[in-house]
Structure formats: C-alpha cells, structure tokens
Design an enzyme around this catalytic site. Structure first.
Site, PDB file in Angstrom:
ATOM      1  N   HIS A 130      82.757 112.593 -24.907  1.00 43.50           N
ATOM      2  CA  HIS A 130      83.571 113.805 -25.034  1.00 43.50           C
ATOM      3  C   HIS A 130      83.753 114.511 -23.684  1.00 43.50           C
ATOM      4  O   HIS A 130      84.824 115.037 -23.392  1.00 43.50           O
ATOM      5  CB  HIS A 130      82.899 114.743 -26.039  1.00 43.50           C
ATOM      6  N   SER A 175      88.515 120.131 -25.715  1.00 46.80           N
ATOM      7  CA  SER A 175      87.530 120.479 -26.731  1.00 46.80           C
ATOM      8  C   SER A 175      87.930 121.787 -27.432  1.00 46.80           C
ATOM      9  O   SER A 175      89.031 121.877 -27.966  1.00 46.80           O
ATOM     10  CB  SER A 175      86.155 120.606 -26.065  1.00 46.80           C
ATOM     11  N   ASP A 216      84.692 109.143 -27.314  1.00 44.21           N
ATOM     12  CA  ASP A 216      84.412 110.505 -27.788  1.00 44.21           C
ATOM     13  C   ASP A 216      84.154 110.454 -29.285  1.00 44.21           C
ATOM     14  O   ASP A 216      85.065 110.226 -30.065  1.00 44.21           O
ATOM     15  CB  ASP A 216      85.621 111.395 -27.463  1.00 44.21           C
TER      16      ASP A 216
END
Lengths: 400, 218
Positions: free
Chosen positions: A369, A170, A336
């Site tokens: 995610h 991320s 995601d």
C-alpha cells in the site's frame, strides 16, 4: 501567496512541539468564525474552526492551475517542506517539486491538514473555546465528507472556484473520490491513488484493533490525557505498529528484513527485539507517537470506517458519480492488500457506467500500500502524463 | 526526409505523420460526435485519430501497462484490462461503436468477445489480418511452414495471435451470430482496395487485411 518558512526549534521537546502545532501551527491558517460554521454529518455545527495548510508554487492569473493534495491517515499538510516537528523532508517530496510530476513551477499546490487532525486544523486536541480545555472525546465525530467540506471552505477563502486536479493516496484518495461526488463541478480532474469507495470490513477490523490498543492504555484517561498531563504512548505505538504491517506487503517485509537478527548473532531467548523487523516496528511506533495525537488517530480512523460513497446513493456507486464531468485517473498497486485492485476496479466500472471519462492503471510493485509514497517510476509517469494532458485541455497558463 | 537541392545543402522536410491505412478505414466508418470504445487500444493511436478528426468521446481498454501509460499521457480515457474478461462489466448499449482493431486474433474467446461487443455497442467495427491471403496460403502450401509476413512477423511459438481467421471464416461467424454486415473493406499490402463488387472468395484471396462494420439485426 507566501510560504511559511519552517524552522525547527530543537530546544522544545517533541510533545510540546506537537501541542503547539495544534492551535498555533507553523503553517498558513484560515480561521472561520461564528458566521461560517461547518455543518457536520453528525448533525452538529462546528464553530469556530480553523484549517492549517501549506501552498507551493504560484496561482496564475485566471486561477486555473490549482491542485489540491489530500493527505492520508497519518499524513499532514507538509508535503514539500521540512516537517516542523520531525525535521524530516516533506512526505511527497519525490512527487512534488520543481520539474517533478506535480510541478511547483507550473502549478499552485495546496495541502490542508484534515479536519480532526492534530497539525493545526481543528481536531480533538484543539482547544474547545467553551471550556478552554482540549476537546478530547467531546469533539464531534467527523467524516471524510466533513473533511472535504472544510477543504472547500478553504478554497472559497483562497478564491479558487475550480481545481485543476485533486489528488491523494489511501485516505487522501477517499477525499478525492468524495470531492468527485460532493463538488463535481469544482474539479477539472481527479487522481485517486491506492484507494476505495468504501472501507472494507477487514480494514474496519484493523482500525478497531488500533483504537482498542489506544483506549486500553491507562494513560489514555478516557480521552482526557491532555488535561491530565499524560499520554497514551504505548497504546498509540501498538496501534501504529499493527497498522504499519498493513501498509507493507509480505514480500517487501521479507526483502527488507527477512529473518535477520538485530545487532546480535544468536537469539536471546527472551522478548527483546531479536529480529530486525521487530526493531523496525518498535521504531515506527515510537517515532509516530512523537508527532501524532492519540485522539486524532481515533477520530480519523473512524472517519475512514464510515466512508461508503455508494451508501449515500442507494448502494449504487454509479449514481454517486452521476453529475461528474471531470476526467478521472485511478491508480492501484498489485501488492496492495489494504486497498486492493479489485476495489479500484469497482470504482472504475461505476465511473464508466456513469459516463465519466476514466482511466485506470494497476502498477506492478511488491511495495504494498505504501508504494504511493515511494519511488515508483510508473506512478510518476502516469501522474505526469495525466496532469500534463489535463493542464493542456484546461488551457492552463503558467503563473509568470 | 532529407532532400539535396545543391551539393552540400540539405533541407529537412517535416513529414506529417500519416496514420496507418487500416486505422483511417476504421475511423471513416465512425460518425462524428459518437461514443467509442476501442478494445485493445495499444498506445492510443486510433483513439487519438478519432478524437482529433471525428470529435468522438473516446474510451479504451488496454492490457499492457505501457500502452495505458502512453494513452493517459495523451489525455485519453483508457482502462487497464483484459478484453477476454472485462467486457462483461459494461452495461448494454453503452457505446455507439465498439472497435476491435487488429486484436481479434489475439483474444482467447473471439466469439464471446464479439458477442459482448455487440451487446455493449450499437455498432461494432472489427479489423483483422486475413489468414486466407494468397501469400499466406502460398507459404503454407510451398514451404509447409507457419507463415511469416511483414504484418505478421512473429514465429508461431512467440506470437500473441492465437486465433487467426480468414475473411470467409469471419463472414461465417457473423452469419452464425446473426448480425448484419453493414460495410466491409478489404485491402492489399500497397493499400489498394479490393473491388467492392468482388465475391467473398476473391476478397479472401487478395485482401491482406479486412475491416467489417457490424450491427445487430433487431
């Protein structure tokens, strides 16, 4: 290197514990004085500043086995030890440890709290030496590149010229990509996970919702809540709740909670948390505010919004990677929707066009995610394989 | 392999893993030190052979996740992707060689894939099973059924191979695409090469597999 042992102090309340971590963290800390200011993208110099970090494993004789882990928006440097505030296990305990893919028996692993954070690296909650009060909104806006510059200063301090690998998911992945662009010669390999070369309009929009929730809380006090003895808990909790939804997939939420009710047989016809999913989100929100500073949340989300690697290079992403010789392995997850595979592919195409040796794998999962933080055997296999081959190519010898 | 030297005594011989013949033939067509893209690289066997014996900058595209994982673990630069769509993303003349090893017959658009390969690579190497081999012709002729051979063991309803061709078909396509056939090799099941000066019809009948090295004419 010594690992700072962390013992939780149950008597102190959580908010005080967080505040203590800001300036005097239970981590290793390097303090950079007036002779070593940090030049920020905002055009100002930050000085003095400090970087709090944790290390695991041992650095070998030729300093070739160092791996830098970059943490995500709400993460911190406590990758593989009990968290000093929450008492929970490290956030990447399933990935980092003896015999695990990021093997503490073989590698020297570093993770630093990001610039703008609230776990010991200088951020808006830190004490401004000129006033003696917390910076609050007088703290300069920082970027992902500034975060990486601070990490590079830490590596200089540790005497590590080149990293065997830099990795993270991320926002951690954004820092990894920024490393590849800003310090291409200082990394032997890079492993960005569930990330992108720019923050999308949709993601900026989600962040704006979170920031507005914080700023709408009357206890925020225009960012001066620390000196006025309040805390925008409700606003920050709402921000966390909204964000948390984006970290999961519809399928994962449904599998976990469905439409099940929380400790009751029938709906109450009120606005209590009837559904399990509501209860879960409320818990996520309230536990988050115990360990995170609201202004840090504003600053770090802003840094992500400003992230646009191609923007620094005439909007041509391939040009950003022109000087990169390091091998890169990009990983994305099918479910995601915050950092979708398509974003990862754009990076892969750019790396290919730039001639960098790049691998790419999309992992099938319905966990969304957050999959990069979870038990995901395929991810473990890829990380292990990639690091093994990088270590072999680099000729890494064990520390002992 | 275990060999008995005297009763009760066995000595284990370690046999060096010999690479598949078609891979060796392909590898021998590649100039050392060049940039290579292997389209449909599987577990990376050919790429590794090329990296080890020809010192090439080896890249791959592979559709299966397992294949990609194995390649990454071998230290190869491999991208998960679909040859039928993703070749369009590569700039012109990116590679010295683009290789399609035992994959042509599994693509949805073989002609388009070949055109893309010729665009992004200076040279193209294609290896494929020859559907014109006498054994395959025989199965169709005598039994009236889709052929099953050692190299093509999967039934018609399960096979990923949807676009079979013969050596002659491939030569026709190469002519249609107006490309130069720089080299061609055909070999039988035992690995014996079909005589180089033999005519195409002979190759088409006795070559079980074929490898072509192509380049653009201009």
């Amino acid at each position: 290197m010594t690992i700072v042992r962390i013992e939780r102090d149950e008597k102190t309340n959580r908010t005080d514990m967080v505040r203590r971590e800001v300036d005097e963290p239970r981590s290793q800390v390097v303090r950079f004085g007036a002779d070593k200011p940090l030049k920020l993208d905002a055009g100002v110099e930050l000085s003095p500043y400090q970087v709090a970090y944790q290390t695991y494993g041992e650095l070998n004789a030729d300093r070739s086995n160092a791996i830098l882990i970059c943490h995500a928006l709400t993460g911190d440097q406590h990758v593989h030890n009990v968290h000093p505030v929450t008492g929970k296990d490290g956030w990447w305990d399933s990935m980092v440890g003896p015999g695990l893919p990021i093997d503490t028996d073989r590698f020297f692993i570093i993770c630093a709290n990001v610039l703008g954070g609230c776990m010991g690296t200088t951020g808006p909650a830190s004490k401004d030496p000129t006033t003696g009060e917390a910076y609050g909104l007088s703290f300069p806006v920082v970027t992902v590149r500034d975060m990486v510059r601070a990490q590079a200063a830490l590596l200089d301090h540790l005497g590590i010229e080149q990293l065997l690998c830099v990795t993270g998911g991320s926002m951690g992945g954004m820092q990894v990509l920024q490393w590849a662009v800003t310090y291409p010669e200082r990394i032997f390999s890079a492993l960005p996970i569930a990330s992108a070369a720019r923050h999308s309009a949709q993601n900026i929009a989600f962040h704006e919702v979170g920031r507005q929730a914080v700023m709408a809380d009357p206890d925020w006090r225009d960012g001066k809540y620390l000196s006025q003895g309040t805390s925008p808990r409700r606003g920050l909790a709402v921000a966390r709740m909204a964000a948390h939804i984006t970290y999961l997939s519809d399928a994962a939420l449904h599998r976990k909670f469905g439409r099940r009710l929380q400790d009751r047989e029938l709906p109450t016809f009120g606005f209590d948390a009837d559904f399990q999913v509501e209860n879960y989100l409320r818990y996520q929100g309230s536990s988050f505010v115990e360990r995170f500073d609201a202004n840090s949340y504003l600053y770090i989300t802003r840094a992500m919004d400003y992230f646009d690697l191609a923007g620094e290079h005439g909007d041509v992403l391939a040009n950003a990677f022109r000087n990169l010789k390091a091998r890169v392995c990009m990983v994305s997850f099918t479910s995601d929707w915050l950092f979708p595979t398509e974003e990862a592919r754009q990076i892969v195409h750019a790396l290919n066009a730039a001639g960098a040796p790049v691998s790419f794998a999309e992992i099938e999962t319905d966990k969304g995610h957050d999959a990069f933080l979870l038990e995901e055997p395929e991810l473990f296999a890829i990380v292990r394989g990639f690091l093994d081959s990088a270590a072999k190519k680099r000729g890494v010898k064990a520390a002992k | 392999m275990l060999t008995s030297t005297s009763p009760g005594t066995f000595i284990a011989h370690t046999i060096p893993k010999t690479p598949r013949l078609d891979l060796v033939v392909v590898a021998n067509m590649v100039q050392p030190g060049s940039r290579v893209l292997d389209v449909g690289c599987g577990d990376g066997e050919l790429l590794q052979l090329l990296a080890e014996t020809r010192d090439v900058d080896a890249r791959g595209i592979e559709i299966s996740r397992d294949g990609v994982n194995e390649c990454v673990a071998k230290g190869l630069a491999v991208i998960q992707g679909d040859a039928d769509t993703d070749l369009a993303d590569y700039p012109d003349d990116t590679f010295d060689y683009v290789i399609l090893s035992q994959t042509l017959q599994a693509t949805r658009r073989p002609r388009w894939v070949l055109e893309q390969m010729l665009r992004i690579g200076k040279r193209v190497i294609v290896s494929f099973p020859n559907f014109g081999h006498w054994r395959i012709r025989g199965q169709l002729l005598w039994y009236g059924r889709m052929p099953l051979t050692k190299n093509l063991p999967v039934s018609w309803y399960d096979t990923p191979n949807i676009h079979f061709c013969t050596i002659r078909d491939f030569v026709d396509l190469a002519r249609e695409l107006d490309v130069k056939i720089e080299r061609a090799v055909a070999f039988g099941p035992s690995g014996g090469r079909v005589r180089f000066d033999a005519p195409w019809w002979f190759w088409n009948l006795f070559g079980e597999q074929a490898v072509f090295l192509l380049s653009r004419k201009n």
